[in-house]
Design a protein around this motif. Structure first.
Motif, short mmCIF file in Angstrom:
data_model
loop_
_atom_site.label_atom_id
_atom_site.label_comp_id
_atom_site.label_asym_id
_atom_site.label_seq_id
_atom_site.Cartn_x
_atom_site.Cartn_y
_atom_site.Cartn_z
N PRO A 214 7.11 9.34 -26.24
CA PRO A 214 6.89 10.41 -25.26
C PRO A 214 5.43 10.83 -25.18
CG PRO A 214 8.88 10.85 -26.52
CD PRO A 214 8.21 9.65 -27.16
N GLY A 215 4.91 10.92 -23.96
CA GLY A 215 3.52 11.31 -23.71
C GLY A 215 2.56 10.15 -23.58
N ALA A 216 2.93 8.96 -24.07
CA ALA A 216 2.02 7.81 -24.02
C ALA A 216 1.78 7.34 -22.59
CB ALA A 216 2.57 6.66 -24.87
N ALA A 217 2.81 7.31 -21.78
CA ALA A 217 2.65 6.84 -20.39
C ALA A 217 1.72 7.75 -19.60
CB ALA A 217 4.00 6.73 -19.70
N GLU A 218 1.82 9.04 -19.84
CA GLU A 218 0.94 9.99 -19.15
C GLU A 218 -0.52 9.73 -19.49
OE1 GLU A 218 4.99 11.82 -19.30
OE2 GLU A 218 3.74 10.74 -20.72
N LYS A 219 -0.79 9.41 -20.76
CA LYS A 219 -2.17 9.10 -21.17
C LYS A 219 -2.65 7.82 -20.50
CE LYS A 219 -1.83 11.32 -25.67
NZ LYS A 219 -1.69 11.10 -27.12
N LEU A 220 -1.77 6.83 -20.39
CA LEU A 220 -2.16 5.54 -19.80
C LEU A 220 -2.48 5.66 -18.31
CD1 LEU A 220 0.37 3.21 -21.61
CD2 LEU A 220 -2.12 3.17 -21.83
N ILE A 221 -1.81 6.55 -17.61
CA ILE A 221 -2.07 6.69 -16.17
C ILE A 221 -3.02 7.84 -15.84
CG2 ILE A 221 0.12 5.63 -15.57
CD1 ILE A 221 0.69 8.67 -14.48
#
Length: 186
Positions: free
Chosen positions: A62-69
């Motif tokens: 959780p939260g990793a995808a937000e950092k990637l985009i």
């Protein structure tokens, strides 16, 4: 154009990043930045004519995808996956990466706001189909996966289609044939 490649340390991801680096453009647009992501540190292509960033993390956390985009890539190549054999051996890991990670990525894009609508290229598999195969598989051929991996990829295709239909992103799915990977861990 900023491009994000998930699964950049894998065989297909490495070849894609090398090609993007060599061409310096995607379609008619010049590449200005390439972000390479994988669970292990991807190796940046040599002599790229644009900025290259490598990122190592578990994109299904959780939260990793937000950092990637966060950098709002224009195109996202989603090649990250637990492949068929491993997804079959480790049921939870297969669903966590192949389904949960995919949904977290799509939701991160959907919730980014500000009119953000990248092209998302999702790599699926012919594993979404069940045997027996006809000589040619048409659009009317049913999804009847025989393995958990095929089910996970079929669900990913449906999510991509729905998020695209709703206008959250511009999605395209590509079904790859069976790819023989090298033995051992990434």
């Amino acid at each position: 154009m900023h491009i994000l490649v998930l699964g950049a340390a894998g065989m297909v991801g490495r070849k894609l990043c090398e090609r993007l680096s060599r061409d310096g453009r995607l379609g008619k647009s010049d590449i200005t930045k390439l972000t390479m992501h994988d669970v292990v540190e991807p190796k940046a292509p040599e002599r790229a004519g644009f900025a290259v960033e490598t990122v190592s993390s578990d994109f299904a956390v959780p939260g990793a995808a937000e950092k990637l985009i966060a950098g709002r890539p224009d195109v996202i190549f989603h090649l990250a996956a637990i492949v068929s054999g491993e997804a079959e051996l480790d049921f939870d890991k297969g669903y966590r990466i192949n389904l949960d990670g995919t949904r977290m990525l799509l939701d991160a894009v959907r919730l980014a706001g500000g009119g953000y609508k990248p092209r998302v290229v999702f790599t699926s598999s012919i594993a979404v189909f069940g045997a027996p195969f006809p000589d040619a598989i048409g659009d009317e051929f049913f999804h009847t996966p025989l393995l958990s991996y095929g089910a996970q990829k079929a669900i990913g295709e449906l999510l991509l289609a729905d998020y695209s239909r709703r206008g959250f992103l511009d999605g395209i799915g590509i079904r790859l044939p069976t790819i023989c990977i090298r033995p051992g861990l990434p």
